[in-house]
Design a protein around this motif. Sequence first.
Motif, PDB file in Angstrom:
ATOM      1  N   GLY A   9       0.845  -1.188   0.000  1.00  0.00           N
ATOM      2  CA  GLY A   9       0.000   0.000   0.000  1.00  0.00           C
ATOM      3  C   GLY A   9       0.882   1.240   0.000  1.00  0.00           C
ATOM      4  O   GLY A   9       2.004   1.225  -0.515  1.00  0.00           O
ATOM      5  N   TYR A  10       0.393   2.322   0.592  1.00  0.00           N
ATOM      6  CA  TYR A  10       1.125   3.588   0.605  1.00  0.00           C
ATOM      7  C   TYR A  10       2.537   3.403   1.165  1.00  0.00           C
ATOM      8  O   TYR A  10       3.496   3.979   0.679  1.00  0.00           O
ATOM      9  CB  TYR A  10       0.364   4.632   1.435  1.00  0.00           C
ATOM     10  CG  TYR A  10      -0.844   5.205   0.722  1.00  0.00           C
ATOM     11  CD1 TYR A  10      -0.732   6.327  -0.095  1.00  0.00           C
ATOM     12  CD2 TYR A  10      -2.100   4.615   0.847  1.00  0.00           C
ATOM     13  CE1 TYR A  10      -1.831   6.858  -0.750  1.00  0.00           C
ATOM     14  CE2 TYR A  10      -3.210   5.134   0.199  1.00  0.00           C
ATOM     15  CZ  TYR A  10      -3.067   6.258  -0.603  1.00  0.00           C
ATOM     16  OH  TYR A  10      -4.157   6.777  -1.262  1.00  0.00           O
ATOM     17  N   LEU A  11       2.641   2.612   2.204  1.00  0.00           N
ATOM     18  CA  LEU A  11       3.968   2.388   2.793  1.00  0.00           C
ATOM     19  C   LEU A  11       4.766   1.370   1.989  1.00  0.00           C
ATOM     20  O   LEU A  11       5.901   1.630   1.572  1.00  0.00           O
ATOM     21  CB  LEU A  11       3.791   1.914   4.249  1.00  0.00           C
ATOM     22  CG  LEU A  11       4.985   1.240   4.931  1.00  0.00           C
ATOM     23  CD1 LEU A  11       6.198   2.132   4.952  1.00  0.00           C
ATOM     24  CD2 LEU A  11       4.625   0.851   6.358  1.00  0.00           C
ATOM     25  N   ASP A  30       1.434  -8.683  -2.234  1.00  0.00           N
ATOM     26  CA  ASP A  30       0.180  -8.144  -1.703  1.00  0.00           C
ATOM     27  C   ASP A  30      -0.948  -9.092  -2.088  1.00  0.00           C
ATOM     28  O   ASP A  30      -0.882  -9.768  -3.117  1.00  0.00           O
ATOM     29  CB  ASP A  30      -0.089  -6.737  -2.270  1.00  0.00           C
ATOM     30  CG  ASP A  30      -1.051  -5.936  -1.402  1.00  0.00           C
ATOM     31  OD1 ASP A  30      -0.606  -4.959  -0.777  1.00  0.00           O
ATOM     32  OD2 ASP A  30      -2.257  -6.297  -1.337  1.00  0.00           O
ATOM     33  N   LYS A  35      -3.965  -4.359  -7.371  1.00  0.00           N
ATOM     34  CA  LYS A  35      -2.828  -3.520  -6.982  1.00  0.00           C
ATOM     35  C   LYS A  35      -1.536  -4.109  -7.519  1.00  0.00           C
ATOM     36  O   LYS A  35      -0.692  -3.404  -8.081  1.00  0.00           O
ATOM     37  CB  LYS A  35      -2.789  -3.427  -5.451  1.00  0.00           C
ATOM     38  CG  LYS A  35      -2.018  -2.253  -4.925  1.00  0.00           C
ATOM     39  CD  LYS A  35      -2.152  -2.134  -3.420  1.00  0.00           C
ATOM     40  CE  LYS A  35      -3.375  -1.356  -2.989  1.00  0.00           C
ATOM     41  NZ  LYS A  35      -3.445  -1.089  -1.561  1.00  0.00           N
ATOM     42  N   VAL A  83       1.857  -4.333   6.063  1.00  0.00           N
ATOM     43  CA  VAL A  83       0.403  -4.443   5.881  1.00  0.00           C
ATOM     44  C   VAL A  83      -0.315  -3.414   6.761  1.00  0.00           C
ATOM     45  O   VAL A  83       0.265  -2.836   7.691  1.00  0.00           O
ATOM     46  CB  VAL A  83      -0.110  -5.868   6.204  1.00  0.00           C
ATOM     47  CG1 VAL A  83       0.498  -6.883   5.251  1.00  0.00           C
ATOM     48  CG2 VAL A  83       0.184  -6.243   7.648  1.00  0.00           C
ATOM     49  N   THR A  85      -2.837  -1.598   9.490  1.00  0.00           N
ATOM     50  CA  THR A  85      -3.282  -1.818  10.876  1.00  0.00           C
ATOM     51  C   THR A  85      -4.382  -0.796  11.170  1.00  0.00           C
ATOM     52  O   THR A  85      -4.178   0.132  11.954  1.00  0.00           O
ATOM     53  CB  THR A  85      -2.108  -1.647  11.878  1.00  0.00           C
ATOM     54  OG1 THR A  85      -1.439  -0.407  11.589  1.00  0.00           O
ATOM     55  CG2 THR A  85      -1.119  -2.784  11.796  1.00  0.00           C
ATOM     56  N   SER A 120       4.909  -1.866   9.911  1.00  0.00           N
ATOM     57  CA  SER A 120       3.558  -1.378  10.207  1.00  0.00           C
ATOM     58  C   SER A 120       3.537  -0.743  11.597  1.00  0.00           C
ATOM     59  O   SER A 120       4.363  -1.081  12.450  1.00  0.00           O
ATOM     60  CB  SER A 120       2.562  -2.539  10.176  1.00  0.00           C
ATOM     61  OG  SER A 120       2.595  -3.187   8.919  1.00  0.00           O
ATOM     62  N   THR A 121       2.585   0.171  11.790  1.00  0.00           N
ATOM     63  CA  THR A 121       2.447   0.802  13.104  1.00  0.00           C
ATOM     64  C   THR A 121       1.583  -0.109  13.977  1.00  0.00           C
ATOM     65  O   THR A 121       0.421  -0.365  13.645  1.00  0.00           O
ATOM     66  CB  THR A 121       1.780   2.180  12.950  1.00  0.00           C
ATOM     67  OG1 THR A 121       2.579   2.955  12.057  1.00  0.00           O
ATOM     68  CG2 THR A 121       1.656   2.893  14.291  1.00  0.00           C
ATOM     69  N   GLU A 146       8.081   3.050  10.603  1.00  0.00           N
ATOM     70  CA  GLU A 146       8.201   3.943   9.448  1.00  0.00           C
ATOM     71  C   GLU A 146       7.607   5.305   9.800  1.00  0.00           C
ATOM     72  O   GLU A 146       6.516   5.392  10.340  1.00  0.00           O
ATOM     73  CB  GLU A 146       7.447   3.324   8.268  1.00  0.00           C
ATOM     74  CG  GLU A 146       7.474   4.148   7.014  1.00  0.00           C
ATOM     75  CD  GLU A 146       8.891   4.455   6.552  1.00  0.00           C
ATOM     76  OE1 GLU A 146       9.658   3.522   6.284  1.00  0.00           O
ATOM     77  OE2 GLU A 146       9.246   5.652   6.478  1.00  0.00           O
ATOM     78  N   LEU A 148       7.467   7.897   7.373  1.00  0.00           N
ATOM     79  CA  LEU A 148       7.279   8.684   6.150  1.00  0.00           C
ATOM     80  C   LEU A 148       5.984   9.488   6.170  1.00  0.00           C
ATOM     81  O   LEU A 148       5.004   9.102   6.813  1.00  0.00           O
ATOM     82  CB  LEU A 148       7.300   7.776   4.911  1.00  0.00           C
ATOM     83  CG  LEU A 148       6.170   6.772   4.678  1.00  0.00           C
ATOM     84  CD1 LEU A 148       4.943   7.410   4.065  1.00  0.00           C
ATOM     85  CD2 LEU A 148       6.660   5.657   3.776  1.00  0.00           C
ATOM     86  N   GLU A 150       3.001  10.925   3.713  1.00  0.00           N
ATOM     87  CA  GLU A 150       2.451  10.821   2.369  1.00  0.00           C
ATOM     88  C   GLU A 150       2.681  12.154   1.663  1.00  0.00           C
ATOM     89  O   GLU A 150       2.604  13.213   2.272  1.00  0.00           O
ATOM     90  CB  GLU A 150       0.958  10.470   2.425  1.00  0.00           C
ATOM     91  CG  GLU A 150       0.756   8.994   2.700  1.00  0.00           C
ATOM     92  CD  GLU A 150      -0.698   8.590   2.860  1.00  0.00           C
ATOM     93  OE1 GLU A 150      -1.577   9.222   2.251  1.00  0.00           O
ATOM     94  OE2 GLU A 150      -0.944   7.638   3.620  1.00  0.00           O
ATOM     95  N   CYS A 262      -3.340   7.586   9.206  1.00  0.00           N
ATOM     96  CA  CYS A 262      -2.420   7.317  10.325  1.00  0.00           C
ATOM     97  C   CYS A 262      -2.801   8.027  11.623  1.00  0.00           C
ATOM     98  O   CYS A 262      -3.201   7.364  12.585  1.00  0.00           O
ATOM     99  CB  CYS A 262      -0.998   7.702   9.927  1.00  0.00           C
ATOM    100  SG  CYS A 262      -0.318   6.565   8.705  1.00  0.00           S
ATOM    101  N   LYS A 265      -6.227   7.154  13.673  1.00  0.00           N
ATOM    102  CA  LYS A 265      -6.311   5.774  14.193  1.00  0.00           C
ATOM    103  C   LYS A 265      -5.134   5.464  15.109  1.00  0.00           C
ATOM    104  O   LYS A 265      -5.262   4.687  16.060  1.00  0.00           O
ATOM    105  CB  LYS A 265      -6.446   4.755  13.058  1.00  0.00           C
ATOM    106  CG  LYS A 265      -5.295   4.685  12.065  1.00  0.00           C
ATOM    107  CD  LYS A 265      -4.502   3.399  12.144  1.00  0.00           C
ATOM    108  CE  LYS A 265      -3.434   3.303  11.071  1.00  0.00           C
ATOM    109  NZ  LYS A 265      -2.262   2.549  11.455  1.00  0.00           N
ATOM    110  N   ARG A 332      -8.650   8.622   3.438  1.00  0.00           N
ATOM    111  CA  ARG A 332      -9.009   7.960   4.691  1.00  0.00           C
ATOM    112  C   ARG A 332      -9.161   9.021   5.782  1.00  0.00           C
ATOM    113  O   ARG A 332      -8.280   9.826   5.992  1.00  0.00           O
ATOM    114  CB  ARG A 332      -7.933   6.928   5.078  1.00  0.00           C
ATOM    115  CG  ARG A 332      -7.913   5.725   4.151  1.00  0.00           C
ATOM    116  CD  ARG A 332      -6.817   4.752   4.506  1.00  0.00           C
ATOM    117  NE  ARG A 332      -5.490   5.244   4.180  1.00  0.00           N
ATOM    118  CZ  ARG A 332      -4.363   4.534   4.305  1.00  0.00           C
ATOM    119  NH1 ARG A 332      -4.418   3.297   4.762  1.00  0.00           N
ATOM    120  NH2 ARG A 332      -3.199   5.047   3.984  1.00  0.00           N
TER     121      ARG A 332
END
Length: 436
Positions: A9-11, A30, A35, A83, A85, A120-121, A146, A148, A150, A262, A265, A332
Amino acid sequence: MRMSVIGCGYLGAVHAAAMASIGHDVIGIDVDEQKVAALEAGTAPFFEPQLPELLAAGIKSGRLRFSTEMADAEGCEVHFLAVGTPQIAGGHAADLRYVDAAVAGLIPYLRAGDVVAGKSTVPVGTATALVSQLADSGATLVWNPEFLREGWAVHDTLTPDRLVVGAEADGAGERAVAVIREVYAEAIAAGTPFLVTDLATAELVKGAANAFLATKISFINAMAELAEASGADVTLLADALGYDTRIGRRYLGAGIGFGGGCLPKDIRAFTARAEELGRGDAVGFLREVDTINLRRRDRAVSLVVDALGGLVFGRRIAVLGAAFKPFSDDIRDSPALDVAVRLRGLGADVIVTDPAAIENAKSAHPQLGYTQSRDEALREADAVVVVTEWDEYRRDLTPEHAGGLVRGRIIVDGRNCLDSDAWRAAGWQYHGMGRR
Ligand code: NAD
């Protein structure tokens, strides 16, 4: 080095492409067939500056491939977990089912000595639980959160502010850290700080960083509320605060607040985990941070309603922006779209435009009107709301040009990104957030 990135995904897609660009041999995996098909064809499945170029170059070099088969991870020395979360349905905790599924799917293809690096967070304690799941495989788990942003993802992945790696304090942990050091050798040689921690600290760093940033944004938005009540101007207040080097001006932009996949959530999951640990009181302030943030969306809506004299039903409102921030198509928990949806709920004829996020917005909120053209959105509008500070609105749109298109010269600047004097001078009724 040969590496897999599980979750593109984005990450993950950015991480995979960035790792290939610095010479690694990367397989991105994935479960989303569409995708993967797009990525294999060198097409970025989402908007991220510089990603298309990096993907094309990686695929052309033969060092970057994508697959839906976990078996293709076999033989890699490092496996990055990227992935999602998301927030769990019906609660505030993180939904770890994708992390669990990815690890379970990966285990049959791990060899002794492989390194599994979580990106992942996750709530603190997740990694320790995964260590026992991986025990029989002979692979070693580290956590490499991570940070980063967006819109800046390629830049941030290749030249991060810092690298954090959490590992267990044993021989296997030390060897795994050495492997990760090799992965990022180029950035480390260029001076990027490389911090080695225990697993829990690495997990906590990410949650704490997001909690701090969210707090800073909500702090200035709380000041915006005081400014509104007292006749002060929060942008001048932020400038004055920002010159204090202990405070700094970044993340002191008052407006409709934070959103995205991010921050919202993550602060909720952080609080939920703190409560599980019996330390809910320590981060009780994050509930207030969340509440202040959501309140600003109400404020933007009420500014529009008031500016239209309370008569919103059937009025045409141009909403400039849908993405949660510029240089992204991510919608999101986008405050921009939330404001649009609320105005629509009041009976307004809402027309949304955005340089990148229209397709995503359409599928999430088909009840709104959309146009790719900014000028088309402005045409005959009774009021204009700027909710994502894209250059197309902040820098390129002049009050004179917009004035020639709209029916009513009312503008609500939900990001305090316009020159209020210039808009007023051109005959507009300008309303900022926390500004006179
Ligand atoms: P995303 O939803 O864009 O991507 C997650 C991907 O994982 C999806 O493509 C999904 O199909 C895939 N996936 C789910 N289950 C899988 C499985 N079992 N095997 C393989 N792939 C699977 O999410 P994202 O924004 O990339 O975020 C991923 C993680 O990174 C989250 O924990 C997030 O908090 C964290 N993070 C994101 C950012 C960001 O800016 N987006 C920044 C830092 C950290």
